[in-house]
Design an enzyme around this catalytic site. Sequence first.
Site, PDB file in Angstrom:
ATOM      1  N   GLU A  29      -9.076   8.290  31.822  1.00 44.00           N
ATOM      2  CA  GLU A  29      -9.377   6.173  30.943  1.00 44.00           C
ATOM      3  C   GLU A  29      -9.028   5.969  29.784  1.00 44.00           C
ATOM      4  O   GLU A  29      -9.770   7.260  28.713  1.00 44.00           O
ATOM      5  CB  GLU A  29     -10.092   5.747  31.985  1.00 44.00           C
ATOM      6  CG  GLU A  29     -10.622   5.548  33.605  1.00 44.00           C
ATOM      7  CD  GLU A  29     -11.614   5.356  34.165  1.00 44.00           C
ATOM      8  OE1 GLU A  29     -11.209   4.059  34.664  1.00 44.00           O
ATOM      9  OE2 GLU A  29     -12.591   5.234  33.783  1.00 44.00           O
ATOM     10  N   ASP A  81     -14.845  -2.503  29.225  1.00 43.21           N
ATOM     11  CA  ASP A  81     -14.356  -1.881  28.274  1.00 43.21           C
ATOM     12  C   ASP A  81     -13.558  -2.986  27.658  1.00 43.21           C
ATOM     13  O   ASP A  81     -13.225  -4.082  27.112  1.00 43.21           O
ATOM     14  CB  ASP A  81     -12.584  -0.992  28.803  1.00 43.21           C
ATOM     15  CG  ASP A  81     -13.149  -1.074  30.064  1.00 43.21           C
ATOM     16  OD1 ASP A  81     -13.969  -0.225  30.421  1.00 43.21           O
ATOM     17  OD2 ASP A  81     -12.323  -0.095  30.897  1.00 43.21           O
ATOM     18  N   SER A 124      -7.808  -2.597  30.631  1.00 41.98           N
ATOM     19  CA  SER A 124      -7.808  -2.433  30.079  1.00 41.98           C
ATOM     20  C   SER A 124      -6.495  -2.327  28.987  1.00 41.98           C
ATOM     21  O   SER A 124      -5.100  -1.858  29.429  1.00 41.98           O
ATOM     22  CB  SER A 124      -8.471  -1.224  29.288  1.00 41.98           C
ATOM     23  OG  SER A 124     -10.032  -2.005  30.084  1.00 41.98           O
ATOM     24  N   GLN A 135     -13.004  -6.732  28.902  1.00 47.18           N
ATOM     25  CA  GLN A 135     -13.039  -6.936  30.002  1.00 47.18           C
ATOM     26  C   GLN A 135     -13.746  -7.858  30.473  1.00 47.18           C
ATOM     27  O   GLN A 135     -14.951  -7.302  29.902  1.00 47.18           O
ATOM     28  CB  GLN A 135     -12.534  -5.494  31.046  1.00 47.18           C
ATOM     29  CG  GLN A 135     -11.553  -4.587  30.725  1.00 47.18           C
ATOM     30  CD  GLN A 135     -11.197  -3.307  31.824  1.00 47.18           C
ATOM     31  OE1 GLN A 135      -9.730  -2.879  32.042  1.00 47.18           O
ATOM     32  NE2 GLN A 135     -12.221  -3.629  32.771  1.00 47.18           N
ATOM     33  N   TRP A 195     -20.450 -10.392  33.149  1.00 48.80           N
ATOM     34  CA  TRP A 195     -19.878  -9.102  33.620  1.00 48.80           C
ATOM     35  C   TRP A 195     -19.051  -8.900  31.991  1.00 48.80           C
ATOM     36  O   TRP A 195     -18.128  -8.738  31.689  1.00 48.80           O
ATOM     37  CB  TRP A 195     -19.708  -8.683  34.978  1.00 48.80           C
ATOM     38  CG  TRP A 195     -18.620  -7.595  33.936  1.00 48.80           C
ATOM     39  CD1 TRP A 195     -17.548  -7.235  33.985  1.00 48.80           C
ATOM     40  CD2 TRP A 195     -19.171  -5.665  34.751  1.00 48.80           C
ATOM     41  NE1 TRP A 195     -17.210  -5.629  34.408  1.00 48.80           N
ATOM     42  CE2 TRP A 195     -18.244  -4.913  34.435  1.00 48.80           C
ATOM     43  CE3 TRP A 195     -20.497  -5.819  35.247  1.00 48.80           C
ATOM     44  CZ2 TRP A 195     -18.491  -3.331  34.733  1.00 48.80           C
ATOM     45  CZ3 TRP A 195     -20.100  -4.057  35.568  1.00 48.80           C
ATOM     46  CH2 TRP A 195     -20.347  -3.424  35.277  1.00 48.80           C
TER      47      TRP A 195
END
Length: 567
Positions: free
Chosen positions: A236, A57, A118, A73, A54
């Site tokens: 965000e 960001d 992040s 990430q 996976w």
Amino acid sequence: MKTFVFCIIYLCCVLHSNGTDIHDTFYVASLSHDQIVKNQQGKPSFHLRPPHNWINDPNGPVYYKGFYHLFYQYNPKGAVFKKPIVWGHSVSRDLTNWIHLNNALVPTDPFDINSCYSGSTTILPGNKPVVLYTGLDANNQQVQNLAKPKNLSDPFLKEWIKYSGNPLMTPPKGVTPDNFRDPTTAWKGKDGNWRVAVGGLRGNLGVAILYRSKDFVHWILHDDPLYFGMNTGIWECPDFYPVSVNSRHGLDNSVNGKNIKYVLKASFQSHDYYAIGSYDSNKDKFVPESKGLTGSTSDWRYDYGKFYASKTFYDSVKKRRILWGWINESDSSSDDIKKGWAGIQSIPRQVYLSDAGRQLVQWPIEETEKLREKHVTYSNKKLKGKSLFEVTGITASQVDIQLSFNLPKIEEAEVFDPKWDDPQTLCSTKTASASGRAGPFGLLVMASQDLTEQTAVFFRVFKDNHKFIVLMCSDQSRSSLREGIDKTTYGAFIHMDHEDDMISLRSLVDHSVVESFGADGRACITARVYPHFHVKKEAHLYVFNNGSNDVVIKTLDAWNMKKTKGN
């Protein structure tokens, strides 16, 4: 069934800088040949992502000592978002071919033991990169931390040291512990002090929480946020940067003076919204030129499709601002687990202010063109109403196609209804098969030969007094016969002057991802598609016109795209 077993594969991608070599190592589990082939279906060939697991960001992109660095990430243990999250790290000479390094930041201390979320990279005086990032601490509270390279002479920045005094910032009053994250790249004010904005939620306000510091270690909370929005949810991945009024060149975050506007972007409600305005450096206030960052259909967005948690950085080498965004999957988590990977990064885009100064324009960086191979071209080809033709001679699942359409009877376009305030809803109603006068016309990408599966990227033109409104759509409703896939249709409005009779479209198709740029980058739409036929058969590419009026393909150029290193 014959099984091919891989124990350890050494990817000997070697780069040289000041006599330094780097080798990266990957482990691939035992897989059958059929499993390997199946897992690669839909996997991009020229979009950045590590081989497995996976990602989301993009974090702290930066240029340092000859290399572009992208952090992101990453879940090192699987293809779903699951704590603890780390900072993946990839480097490139050219922003197209990548080497994946060891993870840059991993949970190790009480201030980030549950995840390294992040953040951003700032270059301090003396060409010294530092990172501010969000740590999920031992109490599952989001806090802001500092890390510095262990060895500034290492162009790969392979090792990072966390500041012993972390955390530098904890959730301020009115902000809950799980709504305080994603610090921006810092900028220096006229007073010589540093500023940074952190995303948050205070009551019903999405906020860019502002801090100031003299030494980049001790940060003081400013009384008021840089800006805020009501009823948006948490902001965000905020981003704040200057843009030139009279040039396409990018600007360093700390530049200020005349002929500059400022962009404030926030990620919320699954989209990236931005506003353009001015920055009062004395009061540390962002003042938008028009109402924005509200989450309404009138807000500006970087991309009207799958594109989130974006981050920009200033490329000091080519004097440009580059934008990255996370493109998530459209299939299910169980599909991702079977594939063994999920999430990609967008094509890096240069971003600058439009000539009119009202919005931003985005365009794939020039390095993308170096991936072009076999080329086919057409010019001055009339496309009659209710017709289509196939673009052959290229690999349709891995292509860069660019067209310009001439509209000889644009005055006969239908009248725009003022009630049509939501382009996405309008695209869902006026689909690629719904005939009008001036459109729909555009591309059918990742299409089966019999057209039972297709993704339509198209325009439809309407009259609005003495101007025209172009509806740009990416219609995924027929993209796949598979069930359980997100097939949302996306849309955006483009405004044209009365004298305009031409509009351009560029689409980068990379198996499951379609990034489209309308009107030279004034509107961008990204989609993920998973046609069933593509598991065993090649895709097809068509140009179509379902409108009653003819259109002319003034120019059409399509190129096969190379597979980049690192994919």
